[in-house]
Write an enzyme that holds these catalytic residues in place. Sequence first.
Site, PDB file in Angstrom:
ATOM      1  N   ASP A 199       0.965  -1.367  -0.047  1.00  0.00           N
ATOM      2  CA  ASP A 199       0.059   0.040   0.139  1.00  0.00           C
ATOM      3  C   ASP A 199       0.939   1.076   0.046  1.00  0.00           C
ATOM      4  OD1 ASP A 199      -1.870  -1.893   0.167  1.00  0.00           O
ATOM      5  OD2 ASP A 199      -2.741  -1.357   2.262  1.00  0.00           O
ATOM      6  N   GLU A 227       1.193  -6.839  -4.755  1.00  0.00           N
ATOM      7  CA  GLU A 227       0.612  -5.911  -6.058  1.00  0.00           C
ATOM      8  C   GLU A 227       2.056  -5.199  -6.639  1.00  0.00           C
ATOM      9  OE1 GLU A 227      -2.734  -3.940  -5.466  1.00  0.00           O
ATOM     10  OE2 GLU A 227      -2.126  -2.400  -6.804  1.00  0.00           O
TER      11      GLU A 227
END
Length: 394
Positions: free
Chosen positions: A21, A279
């Site tokens: 994040d 990610e």
Amino acid sequence: MSTNQLSSCDIFCTVVDNYGDIGVCWRLARIMQREHAMTVRMWVDDLASFSKLCPEVEPSKLIQQSHGVEIRQWNVLFGNVIPAELVIEAFACELPIRYVQAMADKSPKPVWINLEYMSAEDWVDGCHGLPSPHLKLPLVKYFFFPGFTNKTGGLLLERDLLARRDDFQADHILQEKYWQSLQVPQRQRDELRVSLFSYENPAVQTLLKVWASGPHPVTCLVPEGRVLPQVAEYCGRERLVAGNFVQSGRLRVQVLPFVEQEKYDKLLWACDVNFVRGEDSCVRAQWAGKPFVWQIYPQHDGVHMQKLQALLDLYCRGLDPASTLGLQQLWMVWNSGEEGSETGLEQVWQQMLQNLPVLLQHAQGWAQQLASNNLALNLLDFSRKVGKIAPFEI
Ligand code: TRH
């Protein structure tokens, strides 16, 4: 918005766990500042994690600057702040109530974006850009989905990244200097160099065994992190820390420090195969233009396997059946949550090695193909559009 230009941006980020994040937000912040001349402020709840990606960040400071971005400690007590023109709530982190009220009070209203996780699944095309009106206030939040098709928001890519990558990959002296900076020895003949950024993974020890007894020397570079205890166990060590290396048959395992994002990119550019996770490193491995194996962030309900398959399906389009099958099998074993048998993994790995030249070419083409779908540009275009038609504008 009354004007077509957005000049300021607030990015809110909570660090759930790991570095994905904050990694995405930090990248986005710098792109907005550097490439779009925006005044960028980041609100982050965990500066200690942030400082791993950017050592310049001091965890105890409430306000600081780095790379032209203002970084703010996001505390429970949120004071009076004038919102920026573009407000990015990363991964549904939920903005402070006071700040949302200030957005509603502002005229013209800021554009409010919820930046979602990237996915290659079909449904993303239909959900990207959807509005979500606030229940009580005259505000609309828009869902912005990173992704791989033109109907999604695209992927984060610095303007000069692929050119820098090409220069680096073409320059052996630069690469040599890079390896020296990490105290990694020169490549041997026939050596395969692999980076291994991974969560805990039951298949890791089996794979290390396969490499140790394989036909080529393998150097496996493991950044400090969650998989290290398992690697240490394989190496017969109580623990491993950055700088340690162990030779096991034809395999040399070397532990790397967790480095800045730019330096990690170079690792991906310089290795022959990259194991990545989560990610952001998955996206960066795609920009590296090298064959890669993705360990997806596991979710309890198992839905992550669909997400994994969706990227595989898309990525393998245009790849020959043998290379597709080999890659599919390796990704699946790596994400199965099982140890995998040594003979099974050996076969899958052999297949990967055989197909490596084809996979390399495919990876380069894939990166080129994705590069025109730039997330920051798309985000700004989208924000300008919705800013103009904001339904509650006076
Ligand atoms: O750390 P992650 O597992 O983050 C995860 C995922 O993003 C997941 O989707 C999310 O839900 C969860 O966090 C909360 O993997 P990821 O996304 O690859 O992030 C790692 C970041 O760390 C990325 O920006 C690359 C960076 N990095 C460095 O800067 N230096 C390094 O040495 C390494 C290994 C990584």
